[in-house]
Design an enzyme around this catalytic site. Structure first.
Site, PDB file in Angstrom:
ATOM      1  N   SER A 135       0.860  -1.177   0.000  1.00  0.00           N
ATOM      2  CA  SER A 135       0.000   0.000   0.000  1.00  0.00           C
ATOM      3  C   SER A 135       0.898   1.229   0.000  1.00  0.00           C
ATOM      4  O   SER A 135       1.748   1.374   0.885  1.00  0.00           O
ATOM      5  CB  SER A 135      -0.877  -0.042   1.261  1.00  0.00           C
ATOM      6  OG  SER A 135      -1.602   1.154   1.401  1.00  0.00           O
ATOM      7  N   LYS A 161      -1.334  -0.810  -4.181  1.00  0.00           N
ATOM      8  CA  LYS A 161      -2.496  -0.003  -3.799  1.00  0.00           C
ATOM      9  C   LYS A 161      -2.060   1.446  -3.664  1.00  0.00           C
ATOM     10  O   LYS A 161      -1.104   1.758  -2.959  1.00  0.00           O
ATOM     11  CB  LYS A 161      -3.042  -0.547  -2.481  1.00  0.00           C
ATOM     12  CG  LYS A 161      -4.099   0.297  -1.819  1.00  0.00           C
ATOM     13  CD  LYS A 161      -4.806  -0.512  -0.743  1.00  0.00           C
ATOM     14  CE  LYS A 161      -4.798   0.176   0.591  1.00  0.00           C
ATOM     15  NZ  LYS A 161      -5.463  -0.646   1.632  1.00  0.00           N
ATOM     16  N   LYS A 163      -3.063   5.276  -2.519  1.00  0.00           N
ATOM     17  CA  LYS A 163      -3.987   6.082  -1.731  1.00  0.00           C
ATOM     18  C   LYS A 163      -4.405   7.273  -2.579  1.00  0.00           C
ATOM     19  O   LYS A 163      -3.553   7.901  -3.246  1.00  0.00           O
ATOM     20  CB  LYS A 163      -3.313   6.556  -0.448  1.00  0.00           C
ATOM     21  CG  LYS A 163      -3.015   5.422   0.529  1.00  0.00           C
ATOM     22  CD  LYS A 163      -4.283   4.854   1.132  1.00  0.00           C
ATOM     23  CE  LYS A 163      -3.971   3.832   2.216  1.00  0.00           C
ATOM     24  NZ  LYS A 163      -5.197   3.317   2.852  1.00  0.00           N
ATOM     25  N   ASP A 188      -7.326   3.280  -2.894  1.00  0.00           N
ATOM     26  CA  ASP A 188      -8.023   3.309  -1.593  1.00  0.00           C
ATOM     27  C   ASP A 188      -8.242   4.766  -1.202  1.00  0.00           C
ATOM     28  O   ASP A 188      -7.281   5.535  -1.072  1.00  0.00           O
ATOM     29  CB  ASP A 188      -7.162   2.597  -0.535  1.00  0.00           C
ATOM     30  CG  ASP A 188      -7.858   2.490   0.828  1.00  0.00           C
ATOM     31  OD1 ASP A 188      -9.005   2.960   0.961  1.00  0.00           O
ATOM     32  OD2 ASP A 188      -7.237   1.921   1.752  1.00  0.00           O
ATOM     33  N   GLU A 213     -11.267   0.974  -3.123  1.00  0.00           N
ATOM     34  CA  GLU A 213     -11.536   0.636  -1.729  1.00  0.00           C
ATOM     35  C   GLU A 213     -12.127   1.829  -0.980  1.00  0.00           C
ATOM     36  O   GLU A 213     -11.591   2.941  -1.052  1.00  0.00           O
ATOM     37  CB  GLU A 213     -10.211   0.189  -1.081  1.00  0.00           C
ATOM     38  CG  GLU A 213     -10.315  -0.256   0.371  1.00  0.00           C
ATOM     39  CD  GLU A 213      -8.962  -0.765   0.913  1.00  0.00           C
ATOM     40  OE1 GLU A 213      -8.044  -1.047   0.111  1.00  0.00           O
ATOM     41  OE2 GLU A 213      -8.826  -0.866   2.136  1.00  0.00           O
ATOM     42  N   ASP A 238     -13.649  -1.625   3.379  1.00  0.00           N
ATOM     43  CA  ASP A 238     -12.688  -1.779   4.472  1.00  0.00           C
ATOM     44  C   ASP A 238     -13.394  -1.261   5.741  1.00  0.00           C
ATOM     45  O   ASP A 238     -14.048  -2.035   6.454  1.00  0.00           O
ATOM     46  CB  ASP A 238     -11.421  -0.980   4.113  1.00  0.00           C
ATOM     47  CG  ASP A 238     -10.371  -0.920   5.229  1.00  0.00           C
ATOM     48  OD1 ASP A 238     -10.637  -1.406   6.336  1.00  0.00           O
ATOM     49  OD2 ASP A 238      -9.273  -0.349   5.007  1.00  0.00           O
ATOM     50  N   LYS A 262      -9.476  -7.142   7.990  1.00  0.00           N
ATOM     51  CA  LYS A 262      -8.388  -6.838   8.928  1.00  0.00           C
ATOM     52  C   LYS A 262      -8.828  -7.402  10.268  1.00  0.00           C
ATOM     53  O   LYS A 262      -9.864  -6.953  10.804  1.00  0.00           O
ATOM     54  CB  LYS A 262      -8.186  -5.325   9.062  1.00  0.00           C
ATOM     55  CG  LYS A 262      -7.729  -4.627   7.787  1.00  0.00           C
ATOM     56  CD  LYS A 262      -7.641  -3.123   7.988  1.00  0.00           C
ATOM     57  CE  LYS A 262      -7.155  -2.430   6.721  1.00  0.00           C
ATOM     58  NZ  LYS A 262      -7.204  -0.950   6.844  1.00  0.00           N
ATOM     59  N   GLY A 290      -3.957  -4.263   6.009  1.00  0.00           N
ATOM     60  CA  GLY A 290      -2.922  -4.033   7.018  1.00  0.00           C
ATOM     61  C   GLY A 290      -3.173  -2.729   7.736  1.00  0.00           C
ATOM     62  O   GLY A 290      -3.933  -1.872   7.265  1.00  0.00           O
TER      63      GLY A 290
HETATM   64  O1  OSB Z   1      -7.014   1.870   4.696  1.00  0.00           O
HETATM   65  O2  OSB Z   1      -5.948   0.083   4.428  1.00  0.00           O
HETATM   66  C1  OSB Z   1      -6.034   1.182   4.954  1.00  0.00           C
HETATM   67  C2  OSB Z   1      -2.877   1.941   6.970  1.00  0.00           C
HETATM   68  C3  OSB Z   1      -3.416   2.565   8.066  1.00  0.00           C
HETATM   69  C4  OSB Z   1      -4.777   2.764   8.114  1.00  0.00           C
HETATM   70  C5  OSB Z   1      -5.595   2.338   7.066  1.00  0.00           C
HETATM   71  C6  OSB Z   1      -5.058   1.678   5.978  1.00  0.00           C
HETATM   72  C7  OSB Z   1      -3.676   1.511   5.907  1.00  0.00           C
HETATM   73  C8  OSB Z   1      -2.980   0.924   4.787  1.00  0.00           C
HETATM   74  C9  OSB Z   1      -1.624   0.314   5.062  1.00  0.00           C
HETATM   75  O3  OSB Z   1      -3.401   0.947   3.649  1.00  0.00           O
HETATM   76  C10 OSB Z   1      -1.551  -1.142   4.799  1.00  0.00           C
HETATM   77  C11 OSB Z   1      -0.295  -1.733   5.380  1.00  0.00           C
HETATM   78  O4  OSB Z   1      -0.258  -2.063   6.580  1.00  0.00           O
HETATM   79  O5  OSB Z   1       0.662  -1.871   4.630  1.00  0.00           O
HETATM   80 MG    MG Z   2      -8.293   0.777   3.409  1.00  0.00          MG
END
Ligand code: OSB
Ligand code: MG
Length: 371
Positions: A135, A161, A163, A188, A213, A238, A262, A290
């Site tokens: 991510s 992924k 953001k 996401d 997402e 999510d 998660k 994650g």
């Molecule tokens: O939305 O998936 C998410 C990290 C912190 C809070 C929300 C998210 C995330 C990530 C990181 O996308 C995923 C990772 O742990 O590598």
């Molecule tokens: Mg997410």
């Protein structure tokens, strides 16, 4: 097993690089580690609550409060049958799944160790390596993002992924897509959009994305259903999925076509497995998300991801992607985009207690009065 003692500590662990999402950023994680003691065995787990309430209302601070005031007192001295019993005993607490999950998960570790099983075996998964993804947070410029993605693809990650947020979406993603035409990409939004942005989100349909997402509100199912109807790209939920009940409702309503599981967000491994089973029965793909976990939390994610319904690579990256040095030995590695679940008992990696002590900023132990 009788829960003889419980320990909760907060550690501070600086990320190698700032991780930015639509609602905020993190530079240093404030991670709660819990340890359960029963019948001479120990179980570890990590609470995934964030530093601020931008992803969920839970924070490191609320989790500390709920754990120490309401959850741990219920378990201390109790004769528990296993993780399902722990989950049941904590179910009177409304919400706060992240706080509840870490105790349930510590019990999974403890029980797996007692039975001499790896966590992957204990949850009913396999010992086989699983494909994993990465991510990538919001970057200062599209050029920097393209460079980062190129680096991760070169490392072999099987899913990337990105953001996104309003103002950093279609054009940014197109720049990445043009640089890497065949790459397995997804986005996401962490709830940064509303239904009024439907046309903008529909422009993503031309970018060959695996999914989008959580585009809409963190607690919404209804508007996601309306959005999914007008998008070709699958919506993945999510934040909106906190339980198997949420998952069932989301699938009934057509709010998504994919679910990110998660364990911390849904109250533990038992709940994760129920969501997995429900989705598998309906042919809905799931993958493991994650929360920037240390190696302790990562061990649970990789074990869960060995279940057969996890058909999409998870946000389960190598320790090096997050930390200068992880708090477990050995660290988690990714080879050719694959991560192998540890085969030893329980989480299968050893928390580095000397290092953890040095990173600790507060610790509480039960029964009260013990060192
Ligand atoms: O939305 O998936 C998410 C990290 C912190 C809070 C929300 C998210 C995330 C990530 C990181 O996308 C995923 C990772 O742990 O590598
Ligand atoms: Mg997410």
């Amino acid at each position: 097993m009788k829960i003889d003692a419980v320990e909760v500590r907060e550690i501070r662990l600086p990320l190698r690089e700032r991780f930015e999402i639509s609602s905020g950023y993190s530079e240093e994680r404030r991670i709660l580690l819990v340890r359960l003691h029963a019948d001479g065995e120990t179980g570890w787990a990590e609470c995934v609550a964030g530093e601020d309430p931008g992803y969920s209302y839970e924070t490191t601070e609320t989790a500390w409060h709920v754990l120490s005031q309401f959850l741990i007192p219920v378990l201390l001295g109790a004769e528990v049958e296993g993780p399902a019993d722990v989950e049941r005993r904590l179910s009177h607490v409304r919400g706060h799944p992240m706080a509840r999950a870490c105790l349930e998960m510590a019990c999974w570790d403890l029980e797996a160790r007692r039975r001499g099983l790896s966590l992957a075996e204990a949850v009913g998964g396999s010992g086989d390596p699983v494909p994993v993804g990465v991510s990538v947070g919001l970057q200062k410029s599209d050029g920097l993002l393209v460079d980062k993605v190129g680096g991760f693809l070169a490392e072999g990650y099987r899913k990337i992924k990105l953001k996104i947020k309003p103002g950093r979406d279609v054009e940014m993603v197109r720049a990445v897509r043009e640089a890497f035409p065949g790459a397995p990409l997804m986005v996401d939004a962490n709830s940064a959009y509303t239904l009024a942005d439907r046309d903008r989100l529909a422009q993503m349909d031309d970018l060959d994305l695996l999914m989008i997402e959580q585009p809409l509100a963190w607690d919404d199912l209804h508007e996601h259903a309306r959005l999914q109807q007008s998008l070709e790209t699958p919506v993945c939920l999510d934040e909106s999925i906190r339980s198997a009940g949420d998952a069932e409702l989301a699938l009934e309503l057509g709010s998504c076509r994919i679910i990110n599981i998660k364990p911390g967000r849904v109250g533990g491994l038992g709940s994760s497995r129920r969501i997995h089973d429900l989705c598998r029965a309906r042919g809905v793909p799931v993958w493991c998300g994650g929360m920037l976990e240390s190696g302790v939390g990562r061990a649970f994610n990789i074990a869960l991801a060995t279940l057969p319904g996890f058909t999409i690579p998870g946000d389960i990256s190598a320790s090096r992607r997050y930390w200068e040095r992880d708090i477990v030995d050995p660290e988690f590695e990714v080879v050719d985009g694959m991560m192998t679940p540890p085969s030893g008992p329980g989480i299968g990696v050893a928390p580095d207690e000397r290092r953890i002590d040095k990173l600790t900023v507060r610790v509480a132990r039960w029964p009260r009065g013990r060192g």
